[in-house]
Design an enzyme around this catalytic site. Structure first.
Site, PDB file in Angstrom:
ATOM      1  N   HIS A 158       0.847  -1.218   0.143  1.00 33.42           N
ATOM      2  CA  HIS A 158      -0.173   0.011   0.041  1.00 33.42           C
ATOM      3  C   HIS A 158       1.119   1.166  -0.671  1.00 33.42           C
ATOM      4  O   HIS A 158       0.489   2.462  -0.496  1.00 33.42           O
ATOM      5  CB  HIS A 158      -0.988   0.372   1.191  1.00 33.42           C
ATOM      6  N   GLU A 159       2.074   1.091   0.497  1.00 40.64           N
ATOM      7  CA  GLU A 159       2.610   2.681   1.354  1.00 40.64           C
ATOM      8  C   GLU A 159       3.493   2.509  -0.460  1.00 40.64           C
ATOM      9  O   GLU A 159       3.385   3.551  -1.167  1.00 40.64           O
ATOM     10  CB  GLU A 159       3.437   2.451   2.405  1.00 40.64           C
ATOM     11  N   HIS A 162       2.190   4.662  -3.160  1.00 42.37           N
ATOM     12  CA  HIS A 162       2.216   5.670  -2.937  1.00 42.37           C
ATOM     13  C   HIS A 162       3.386   6.194  -3.535  1.00 42.37           C
ATOM     14  O   HIS A 162       3.909   7.403  -3.728  1.00 42.37           O
ATOM     15  CB  HIS A 162       2.596   6.388  -0.706  1.00 42.37           C
ATOM     16  N   GLU A 236      -6.739   6.713  -0.970  1.00 39.70           N
ATOM     17  CA  GLU A 236      -6.274   5.634  -0.199  1.00 39.70           C
ATOM     18  C   GLU A 236      -6.955   4.055  -0.964  1.00 39.70           C
ATOM     19  O   GLU A 236      -6.880   3.131  -0.564  1.00 39.70           O
ATOM     20  CB  GLU A 236      -6.801   5.595   1.140  1.00 39.70           C
TER      21      GLU A 236
END
Length: 630
Positions: A158-159, A162, A236
């Protein structure tokens, strides 16, 4: 939404951020003017209040932006993060580093710096920085202790979304801008704390001024939270979807979200100031907020996107179960057979194997690794000898190892490269590099060179700037020691230069490209000609056809003749900066044209694939470790 669309959206987000910031400033100024006019009745005082307010907000933003110029590691440290050494032996930290290294290699980006927020029992994480070369990932102690390996992998994936999609750059700029519009609140709070020591009459005036500052500053806080909520929520969802695409399973990410919902600490950060400032960057909601001002979508909604049949009542059952026995991530790994990670045989393709690729397929893989890429990255890391991995992770040996990767097989050229290395870095490093080439690197598979360089990057960044400057000068001299340097060696050295320079001055190199393809015709032609020639050595007619195919894709109305530059790869020095400044849609077409130039017949060898990955990395279009059609 692919990588290039994400980049374009992030660029539009920067513009929207400026507009919203301007509206917030306007509202704050109008509020200050109204109070000033009501109290003083003077137009002159109102004008002075306007100037003072704009100055306070502007200087506050500039101060915070300047404090963040050093990039992701500074943000992580300011938020209470403790650096995780590359050679750590702590089981939880070693597991974290292994997961991050494999994800980075699969993504085609440098391994980021790692931090742990030791005092935070909640499950949370964030990525910070201006670019992948400058990225830092921080996780809470609660995430390390409570998540098993699959769940931790889901959070890290997930990170990394980004990191890859330009969200970090927007986030770190948002921190600086929002600090300015919250300045009046901060000033009011400080006055209330320190202003009580004066004379009674002075105290009353000071208290009144502090209360006015707090009330008006509340407008800034309101707009700040509103901006963060608007910027963060949809991203998100996208990052969750990207993590699932990457890991090819929903249970890890869903499990992490369930533990946030079922444990008392949740994703809360105990340091309220830190939680407020970085709330838009976090994996989970860092502080309580009304739903319409929350920086993250509702937890149950995120879980249901992963598991549509999920019932919110399940969280209550998990909460009751974990009250008696909180989850232990490492123990779950053992029970699930996830730790220690089983050794895998190296899944390396034969050096003469040719892989089927298409331009659209390769451009679709940019910044979008899949589960097979993760598995292949694991195999690549496991396939590296333990001694090489240790050398890459050690501060003292990272430089000679990277220099050894660039040493040429031709003894005469290698001798010139040695002279360049001695001149800039000393005899000891030159001796060490040649020893590594002779003893460790000669049998290295072509597909292992970039992953090995990626592993060495965090240790390289630990050196002071003068030492790094000397090393980069040595690399430059080694590459230009003779015209017979291969295109891959040249591009690898260029990639090293780019990544180190960005890590040294992250804010200086942070930008979203805006140029159009028509403005860089000559640079396109040069790069395509060099790659076509490299992809078809000794076949000038095939190289010309490959060049024309690439040119037709990127500049269909232009007729630029095939003319490989006389100085070979050195001609590429002039193309990188203009091409890197292309707008995201133009970069997508460029990547597809490069595939045409390297693989005119629709197939690439291992060497050509690694060359393509290296060129794309220089242009900030990271490709996963596998280019085969999925």
């Amino acid at each position: 939404m692919n990588f290039f669309e994400h980049q374009a959206a992030a660029r539009r987000g920067s513009f929207r951020l400026v507009v919203l910031f301007s509206l917030a400033v306007l509202c704050i100024v109008l509020a200050v003017d109204a109070v000033t006019l009501l109290v003083t009745g003077s137009v002159g005082a109102t004008v002075a209040a306007t100037v003072a307010t704009v100055a306070v907000i502007g200087l506050g933003s500039l101060y915070r932006i300047a404090s963040l110029r050093a990039g992701g590691a500074v943000v992580a440290a300011q938020m209470g993060g403790t650096w995780v050494p590359e050679d750590t032996r702590d089981p939880a930290l070693r597991r974290l580093r292994n997961v991050v290294e494999e994800v980075a290699i699969a993504s085609g980006v440098p391994v980021p710096r790692l931090f742990v927020m030791e005092q935070e029992p909640g499950i949370n994480a964030f990525a910070a920085g201006y670019s992948p070369s400058d990225a830092a990932i921080a996780v809470t102690r609660g995430a390390l202790d409570r998540l098993n390996r699959d769940e931790l992998q889901g959070v890290i994936a997930h990170e990394f979304s980004h990191v890859l999609n330009g969200d970090m750059r927007l986030n770190i700029r948002l921190m600086g801008i929002l600090f300015g519009i919250m300045m009046l609140t901060l000033i009011g709070q400080r006055i209330l704390v320190y202003g009580r020591a004066g004379r009674s009459r002075d105290v009353s005036v000071v208290m009144l001024a502090a209360l006015v500052a707090l009330v008006v500053g509340g407008i800034g806080v309101f707009f700040g939270r509103l901006i963060k909520a608007g910027v963060s929520r949809q991203r998100e969802y996208l990052a969750d979807a990207a993590a699932v695409q990457f890991t090819r399973q929903t249970s890890g990410l869903a499990g992490a979200l369930k533990k946030i919902g079922g444990l008392p600490a949740g994703s809360r950060l105990d340091d309220k100031a830190d939680a407020e400032e970085i709330s838009h960057m976090l994996f989970g909601q860092g502080r309580a907020a009304a739903s319409w001002m929350a920086t993250h979508p509702p937890l149950v909604a995120r879980i249901r996107r992963l598991e549509p049949q999920f019932d919110a009542r399940q969280l209550q059952a998990l909460e009751l179960r974990w009250q008696a026995q909180p989850p232990d991530g490492l123990a779950e790994d053992i029970a699930l057979g996830l730790a220690p990670a089983p050794a895998s045989p190296p899944g390396l393709p034969p050096t003469r194997q040719r892989m089927a690729v298409t331009p659209a397929q390769v451009s679709g893989q940019v910044g979008a690794p899949g589960e097979d890429d993760y598995q292949h990255a694991h195999e690549l890391v496991e396939g590296l000898p333990d001694t090489l991995r240790e050398l890459a992770r050690a501060r003292a040996t990272a430089m000679p190892l990277l220099a050894a990767l660039l040493l040429d097989a031709d003894p005469a050229l290698a001798a010139r490269q040695r002279q360049a290395l001695v001149a800039h870095c000393g005899e000891a490093m030159a001796v060490h590099a040649f020893e590594l080439l002779r003893q460790r690197l000669q049998a290295l598979h072509p597909a292992q060179r970039l992953p090995l360089a990626g592993l060495a990057f965090p240790a390289l960044r630990q050196h002071p700037r003068p030492q790094l400057d000397a090393f980069l000068a040595a690399i430059e001299a080694m590459v230009h020691a003779d015209g017979r340097v291969s295109v891959f060696e040249y591009c690898l050295s260029r990639l090293l230069q780019v990544q180190v320079r960005e890590a040294l001055d992250p804010s200086r190199h942070a930008r979203f490209g805006r140029r159009k393809a028509t403005g860089v015709r000559a640079e396109f032609a040069t790069l395509l000609a060099v790659l076509a020639q490299a992809g078809h050595p000794g076949q000038p007619q095939q190289a010309q056809r490959a060049y024309l195919a690439g040119l037709q894709r990127v500049l269909p109305r232009d007729h630029l003749p095939y003319a490989p530059p006389d100085d070979g790869v050195r001609a590429l020095d002039a193309v990188w900066e203009p091409l890197d400044a292309l707008a995201p849609p133009a970069k997508q077409v460029l990547v597809e044209a490069l595939v045409d130039a390297v693989s005119h017949d629709g197939r690439v060898g291992v060497a050509e694939a690694e060359l393509l990955r290296t060129v794309c990395a220089v242009l900030h279009c990271p490709l996963p470790v596998m280019l085969e059609q999925r």
